[in-house]
Design an enzyme around this catalytic site. Structure first.
Site, short mmCIF file in Angstrom:
data_model
loop_
_atom_site.label_atom_id
_atom_site.label_comp_id
_atom_site.label_asym_id
_atom_site.label_seq_id
_atom_site.Cartn_x
_atom_site.Cartn_y
_atom_site.Cartn_z
N ASP A 69 -7.47 -13.47 -9.29
CA ASP A 69 -8.43 -13.32 -10.39
C ASP A 69 -9.73 -12.80 -9.78
O ASP A 69 -9.86 -12.69 -8.55
CB ASP A 69 -8.63 -14.68 -11.07
CG ASP A 69 -9.50 -14.61 -12.32
OD1 ASP A 69 -9.71 -13.50 -12.84
OD2 ASP A 69 -9.98 -15.66 -12.77
N ARG B 8 -14.88 -21.30 -26.34
CA ARG B 8 -15.07 -20.79 -24.97
C ARG B 8 -16.49 -21.20 -24.57
O ARG B 8 -17.46 -20.78 -25.22
CB ARG B 8 -14.87 -19.28 -24.93
CG ARG B 8 -15.30 -18.66 -23.62
CD ARG B 8 -14.82 -17.24 -23.46
NE ARG B 8 -13.41 -17.19 -23.16
CZ ARG B 8 -12.79 -16.19 -22.52
NH1 ARG B 8 -13.49 -15.14 -22.11
NH2 ARG B 8 -11.50 -16.22 -22.29
N CYS C 92 -5.04 -12.47 -14.57
CA CYS C 92 -5.29 -12.80 -15.98
C CYS C 92 -6.10 -11.71 -16.69
O CYS C 92 -6.16 -11.71 -17.91
CB CYS C 92 -5.98 -14.15 -16.09
SG CYS C 92 -7.54 -14.21 -15.19
N ARG D 30 -0.20 -13.91 -24.24
CA ARG D 30 -1.27 -14.75 -24.81
C ARG D 30 -1.05 -14.91 -26.32
O ARG D 30 -1.21 -15.99 -26.87
CB ARG D 30 -2.65 -14.11 -24.56
CG ARG D 30 -3.06 -13.97 -23.10
CD ARG D 30 -3.34 -15.31 -22.45
NE ARG D 30 -4.30 -16.09 -23.15
CZ ARG D 30 -5.64 -16.01 -23.00
NH1 ARG D 30 -6.15 -15.17 -22.15
NH2 ARG D 30 -6.45 -16.82 -23.69
N HIS E 235 -8.60 -23.02 -17.79
CA HIS E 235 -8.21 -21.96 -18.75
C HIS E 235 -6.73 -22.21 -19.14
O HIS E 235 -5.84 -21.45 -18.79
CB HIS E 235 -8.39 -20.59 -18.11
CG HIS E 235 -8.45 -19.45 -19.08
ND1 HIS E 235 -8.31 -19.61 -20.44
CD2 HIS E 235 -8.64 -18.11 -18.89
CE1 HIS E 235 -8.40 -18.45 -21.04
NE2 HIS E 235 -8.60 -17.52 -20.13
N GLN F 76 -4.45 -19.48 -20.96
CA GLN F 76 -4.01 -18.41 -20.07
C GLN F 76 -2.76 -18.84 -19.30
O GLN F 76 -1.78 -18.10 -19.22
CB GLN F 76 -5.14 -18.07 -19.08
CG GLN F 76 -4.78 -17.03 -18.05
CD GLN F 76 -4.56 -15.66 -18.67
OE1 GLN F 76 -5.40 -15.18 -19.39
NE2 GLN F 76 -3.42 -15.04 -18.40
N1 CP Z 1 -7.86 -13.54 -19.46
C1 CP Z 1 -8.83 -13.74 -20.38
O1 CP Z 1 -9.11 -14.87 -20.77
O2 CP Z 1 -9.40 -12.60 -20.84
P1 CP Z 1 -10.74 -12.55 -21.71
O3 CP Z 1 -11.84 -13.16 -20.85
O4 CP Z 1 -10.97 -11.10 -22.01
O5 CP Z 1 -10.54 -13.38 -22.94
#
Ligand code: CP
Length: 300
Positions: A219, A99, A259, A287, A126, A129
């Protein structure tokens, strides 16, 4: 497929196979309880996470593998040459989930790594997701053929991946953002170069975007790293909140997606997030299942 940095790395067939495989794993997780035996997966995170970190770590544990979570600043990734550090990490582990703030970091990691690199969120995309979200959509509709989607809010990383996922599966998508907050130009260019422009409508009008939709996705209006713009963004995005009034313009009782984490009362009201139309926790659960399918597929 060696890596998953963006959904542009995947074909329609590959996405459908991953979704189908995730459905199988979800129904019978016990069958896959040794699928990652003797495998080690590193999770290298520059940003905080709840769902991504825990669903990957939980999924790895449930499939008999081992995970190493590393907060980027506690490693020497920021001290030395990133390619050198990645070459070393890929000598120790079988797969890397990262990440990062800047997508270009993932591209450097991918080039240097001998093992698969998975994007656990970057400033541009992402993909994990959205793969999980496509599983959720498939569970709700049984098919992708009857789906008509809408994105309302910021043209951010999740939006970019949602457009790509929908377009690859030939699902129409209407995106409503304020002027100046449209999806990334790389995504728009990809849509044009793949002759998918009939599937994507861009507008500044949230009412228009939701009218025909049977799925509406939103989001946060202020992503991680945009805290300096918070005041301005909260003002600009006010008309894009998903609330009962906006839903009164819909014609198809749409499912509501987010998300998470959600900022209740900002991009979405409690009333909508907690309604029967909301499928946000099914998204969150998926997920786990989708990423299991992804890891098994990448490690084959
Ligand atoms: N939706 C998502 O990626 O959540 P986090 O940022 O908590 O990993």
């Amino acid at each position: 497929m060696k890596d998953l940095l963006t959904l542009m790395d995947l074909s329609k067939t590959q996405i459908k196979k991953l979704v189908d495989f995730a459905e199988i794993i979800k129904k019978n997780p016990q069958k896959y309880s040794s699928s990652l035996k003797n495998k080690t997966i590193a999770l290298l995170f520059q940003k905080t996470s709840t769902r991504t970190r825990i669903s990957f770590e939980g999924g790895i544990n449930q499939m008999g593998g081992g995970s190493i979570y590393l907060n980027w600043i506690t490693t020497n990734l920021h001290l030395g040459s990133l390619p050198d550090e990645m070459k070393c990490i890929s000598l120790y582990v079988d797969l890397i989930v990262a990440r990062v703030f800047e997508h270009t970091i993932l591209e450097i990691m991918s080039k240097a790594s001998k093992v698969p690199v998975v994007n656990g969120l970057s400033d541009k995309f992402h993909p994990c997701q959205i793969l999980a979200d496509l599983l959720t959509i498939k569970e709700k509709f049984g098919t992708f053929n009857k789906v008509n989607t809408s994105w309302v809010g910021d043209g951010n990383n999740v939006c970019n991946s949602f457009i790509l996922g929908c377009a690859i599966l030939n699902i129409p998508i209407t995106v409503a953002t304020p002027p100046g907050y449209e999806p990334h130009e790389e995504v728009i260019n990809w849509i044009h170069s793949n002759n998918k422009q009939d599937l994507l409508t861009l507008t500044n009008d949230p009412k228009k975007a939701v009218r025909e939709a049977n799925v509406i996705y939103t989001d946060t209006f202020v992503s991680m790293g945009q805290e300096d713009e918070k005041e301005k963004r909260l003002d600009v995005f006010k008309p894009y909140q998903i609330n009962k009034k906006l839903l009164s313009y819909t014609q198809k009782a749409p499912f509501i997606m987010h998300c998470l984490p959600a900022h209740r009362g900002v991009e979405i009201t409690d009333e909508v997030l907690d309604s029967d139309q909301s499928i946000v926790f099914q998204q969150a659960e998926n997920r786990l299942h989708l990423q299991k399918a992804l890891m098994i597929s990448l490690l084959k």
